[in-house]
Motif scaffolding. Structure first.
Motif: not given
Length: 213
Positions: A44, A47-48, A51, A91, A94, A97, A171, A175
């Motif tokens: 996570t 992915l944050h 992004s 934020y 994520s 996603w 996730n 998030s």
């Protein structure tokens, strides 16, 4: 006439899908503070940070490096781009996603596409990773997803959709928790929301932006 009784509102597969999300949510909450979920929490964070990097590239900036730390923190080093787009992208990205992975898990074809895109993203980030925690995370999840893919295609253990769904639910939950923990329950002066409040002309502090996000 309105269907207030919700009769015949869901097919069998839809019921199973909703129940599975509920079960995954309960399992995640029960194991929240255990080491078992640490790799998924770090994904996570990955992915944050990814992004942030995507927002930077989309606004013509330069990504100089990405780090994910074992303490569930991370940083994306950027140059140029639109700061007010890059800052909230972590934020909100994520969360997006998480939603995308949950939706992708509803169909085997889209789950395969999601897994393939996820592996591609891991390879891309591996090339700009600045610390070994992130490099290890990328390599570990590439191997993990490859094993799941082989099991899906070559054996009767068909769990690819459930793995994608679990990552999506994890996730989404993490998030939202991260927004609350970093931006609302306590003020971190170096947080994305506090930095956003400094560059945004709106009369709103970091906590306010945390609530909005």
């Amino acid at each position: 006439m309105p269907n207030w009784a919700l009769k015949n509102c869901c097919k069998h597969d839809q019921v199973v899908f909703l129940i599975t999300i509920g079960v995954f949510t309960v399992v995640i909450l029960l194991l929240w503070r255990t080491f078992i979920l640490t790799p998924f929490k770090l994904i996570t964070v990955f992915l944050h940070e990814a992004s942030h990097a995507i927002a930077c590239k989309l606004t013509c900036g330069q990504v100089e490096g990405i780090q994910v730390h074992a303490n569930e923190g991370g940083v994306t080093q950027t140059r140029g781009g639109l700061y007010w787009v890059i800052l909230p992208a972590g934020y909100l990205g994520s969360s997006f996603w998480g939603m995308a992975l949950i939706l992708a898990s509803t169909n085997l074809l889209t789950a395969r596409i999601a897994a393939g895109c996820f592996v591609l993203a891991l390879f891309v980030v591996l090339s700009v990773a600045k610390n070994w925690t992130l490099r290890g995370l990328c390599i570990g999840f590439i191997i993990f997803l490859a094993v799941i893919w082989v099991l899906q295609e070559k054996t009767t253990v068909r769990i690819l959709r459930y793995v994608i769904l679990f990552i999506g639910v994890m996730n989404s939950l993490f998030s939202v928790y991260d927004i609350y923990d970093d931006l609302i329950s306590r003020r971190v002066n170096s947080s994305d929301a506090e930095k956003f409040a400094e560059v945004c002309p709106c009369p709103c502090n970091g906590v306010g932006w945390g609530v909005i996000w």
